[in-house]
Design a protein around this motif. Structure first.
Motif, PDB file in Angstrom:
ATOM      1  N   PHE A  81      -0.896  10.516  -0.739  1.00  0.00           N
ATOM      2  CA  PHE A  81      -2.146   9.814  -0.423  1.00  0.00           C
ATOM      3  C   PHE A  81      -1.940   8.297  -0.435  1.00  0.00           C
ATOM      4  N   THR A  82      -1.334   7.766  -1.500  1.00  0.00           N
ATOM      5  CA  THR A  82      -1.176   6.310  -1.587  1.00  0.00           C
ATOM      6  C   THR A  82      -0.164   5.790  -0.575  1.00  0.00           C
ATOM      7  N   VAL A  83       0.844   6.585  -0.234  1.00  0.00           N
ATOM      8  CA  VAL A  83       1.787   6.171   0.812  1.00  0.00           C
ATOM      9  C   VAL A  83       1.079   6.067   2.155  1.00  0.00           C
ATOM     10  N   ASP A  84       0.217   7.022   2.452  1.00  0.00           N
ATOM     11  CA  ASP A  84      -0.515   6.963   3.723  1.00  0.00           C
ATOM     12  C   ASP A  84      -1.481   5.783   3.750  1.00  0.00           C
ATOM     13  N   VAL A  85      -2.101   5.472   2.600  1.00  0.00           N
ATOM     14  CA  VAL A  85      -2.992   4.312   2.525  1.00  0.00           C
ATOM     15  C   VAL A  85      -2.214   3.032   2.802  1.00  0.00           C
ATOM     16  N   ILE A  86      -1.106   2.852   2.115  1.00  0.00           N
ATOM     17  CA  ILE A  86      -0.334   1.616   2.253  1.00  0.00           C
ATOM     18  C   ILE A  86       0.379   1.567   3.601  1.00  0.00           C
ATOM     19  N   GLY A  87       0.799   2.718   4.088  1.00  0.00           N
ATOM     20  CA  GLY A  87       1.444   2.757   5.400  1.00  0.00           C
ATOM     21  C   GLY A  87       0.519   2.226   6.479  1.00  0.00           C
ATOM     22  N   THR A  88      -0.748   2.629   6.427  1.00  0.00           N
ATOM     23  CA  THR A  88      -1.678   2.187   7.457  1.00  0.00           C
ATOM     24  C   THR A  88      -2.164   0.762   7.233  1.00  0.00           C
ATOM     25  N   CYS A  89      -2.346   0.352   5.958  1.00  0.00           N
ATOM     26  CA  CYS A  89      -2.846  -0.997   5.680  1.00  0.00           C
ATOM     27  C   CYS A  89      -1.762  -2.066   5.756  1.00  0.00           C
ATOM     28  N   ALA A  90      -0.561  -1.751   5.298  1.00  0.00           N
ATOM     29  CA  ALA A  90       0.496  -2.762   5.237  1.00  0.00           C
ATOM     30  C   ALA A  90       1.434  -2.718   6.433  1.00  0.00           C
ATOM     31  N   PHE A  91       1.578  -1.529   7.048  1.00  0.00           N
ATOM     32  CA  PHE A  91       2.516  -1.416   8.162  1.00  0.00           C
ATOM     33  C   PHE A  91       1.829  -1.036   9.467  1.00  0.00           C
TER      34      PHE A  91
END
Length: 505
Positions: free
Chosen positions: A181-191
């Motif tokens: 979940f947190t990887v998908d959040v950061i993947g979309t927000c940061a990358f």
């Protein structure tokens, strides 16, 4: 004299001299009358690390042993004399009052040869100040509101995946799915990419993120060399990022930036803000200093640290929170009732403002971070000699590493009654007002505190509120009580999965 005998004398003399220097270095604190443990000749005071003890055990046991002996105890980080802070007043001086003398963390970075080490956590001195000035505006409450809808969308997918898992089995290992979940959040927000790790546990983005945290370019001797002789290591062009990790994240960022610039795409996320910092030629800091725009490599480095500092810490915190709530069903129910009441008040819509109304949920998160301080020690490096006020015997020399044991302070009965018991009331409004802020350090304190604190809190609140609204968590025979911690991780992490019984509400 035969050449062989001469060389033998030289070698013996050199070895003897090196042993003398080593013995002198490992008796630094003893010779000054500062309490410390006798060090191991190679590991110093971290004996047993990665074998019989985790890092948190070292900090807590050392703190308990020497607390009350002075403002700090002597410590040996491998063969290097270091300062182990015991007094919160000294911690406050280091982190806030006398911050300019302790501005650096003391970790190795080499942005010229190793671009991803040019991230804000590792930078020192003026370079750090400039980067902090550039990035601070991107983490305001206003910017969090812009990113909130993006996180909510990932949260909806997270709950759908969780529901599918519960339909298949009520026994859920929550640690892994929370990390996805947190990887998908950061993947979309940061990358700016859809990582899809919630649906695909083998997604490349997740694999590379995890690899960057658990695998290293160098072995123990190489790591010791990088941190003991950083200037020489930079002259030798030594890198610490794994080659495939570097290539992957630089490529992802390059492609994302090129795609957005070419197609004039804006998503109001972290990557948008980094692109602005890359292209804006006329930037000023709050104090009026002109700031040079970011390079593409610097953009990649900041996005990279957003990932490695955000996905593991937030997912681990949520995992530990669920672990404690499963054991304290009364607390879990109180939190659920708060979430449901606030959602009803806002027509079942989870907004940024209503999320901030969830005061009891915040207390639970704060108590989880106290009991399971993800980063259990804060590192600083002394940039000039410092005499501890009122203690002339205690002098911190320039270049000396400093360890502030945040996790140990959080389990000190002088600050938190029954410190090993999970109790959200430790963070009621009244108790927080009575406590000095330096006694709670999960995000650090002072000018070099965690710049992404607001974002980490936001995604943790969203994840937990959605879970509590939809599911009930209880312990089961597979739940490990008490938890054992990973001995190889510098962060607090469970040794194995966190298994809980989950029921859809």
């Amino acid at each position: 004299m035969p050449v062989f005998s001469f060389l033998l004398y030289v070698i013996v003399g050199l070895v003897t001299y090196l042993l003398f220097l080593l013995k002198k270095r490992l008796s630094y604190w003893q010779s000054r009358g500062i309490p410390c443990e006798e060090p191991n000749w190679f590991l110093g005071n971290i004996t047993g690390i990665q074998t019989s003890r985790c890092f948190a055990d070292i900090w807590i046991s050392y703190y308990k042993k020497f607390k009350g002996t002075g403002p700090f105890a002597g410590f040996y980080w491998f063969q290097k004399p270091a300062v182990f802070v015991l007094d919160t007043k000294l911690a406050k001086n280091i982190l806030i009052k006398d911050f300019n003398k302790f501005v650096d963390r003391g970790f190795y970075s080499n942005p010229k040869d190793d671009p991803l080490t040019g991230e804000i956590f590792l930078l020192e001195g003026h370079k750090w100040r400039v980067m902090r000035n550039k990035l601070s505006p991107t983490f305001t409450s206003g910017k969090m509101k812009f990113m909130f809808p993006t996180v909510i969308e990932v949260g909806k997918e997270f709950i759908n995946v969780f529901e599918d898992m519960v339909k298949q089995s009520s026994l859920i290992e929550v640690k892994d799915v929370l990390a996805r979940f947190t990887v998908d959040v950061i993947g979309t927000c940061a990358f700016g990419i859809n990582c899809c790790s919630l649906r695909d546990p083998k997604a490349e983005f997740l694999a590379m993120g995890r690899k960057s945290l658990v695998e290293f370019r160098h072995g123990p001797l190489g790591v010791a060399f990088l941190n003991s002789f950083p200037n020489l290591a930079r002259k030798l062009h030594m890198k610490q990022t794994l080659p495939d990790v570097e290539e992957f994240f630089l490529r992802i960022v390059r492609e994302t930036v090129e795609h957005r610039e070419k197609n004039n795409i804006r998503r109001n996320d972290f990557m948008d803000m980094l692109i602005e910092l890359k292209n804006n030629k006329l930037m000023k800091s709050e104090d009026g200093e002109m700031l040079i725009n970011l390079t593409l490599e610097e953009v990649a480095a900041q996005a990279f640290v957003f990932l490695i500092a955000g996905f593991e810490t937030s997912s681990t915190t949520m995992g530990f929170a669920l672990y404690e709530l499963a054991q304290h069903e009364d607390i879990q129910q109180m939190a659920r009732e708060e979430v449901l009441a606030i959602l009803e008040k806002h027509n079942q819509k989870l907004t940024y403002d209503c999320m901030r109304e969830m005061k009891y949920l915040d207390q639970i998160i704060s108590e989880t971070l106290r009991l399971y301080t993800v980063l259990p020690v804060l590192n600083r490096d002394c940039v000039e000699d410092y005499e501890v006020p009122g203690n002339p015997k205690y002098v911190i020399k320039k270049g000396m590493p400093i360890l502030i044991p945040a996790g140990a302070i959080h389990r000190d009965a002088d600050y938190y009654p029954n410190p090993d018991i999970f109790d959200p009331e430790n963070f009621s409004t009244e108790k927080v007002q009575q406590r000095d802020s330096i006694e709670y350090l999960p995000f650090g304190e002072g000018p070099r505190n965690c710049i992404g604190m607001r974002f980490g809190q936001m995604q943790t609140r969203i994840g937990l509120s959605l879970l509590l609204k939809n599911f009930k968590f209880t312990v089961c025979p597979e739940t490990q009580i008490p938890l054992k911690f990973d001995k190889k991780s510098y962060l607090i992490n469970s040794e194995s999965g966190i298994y809980l019984q989950v029921e859809h509400i």
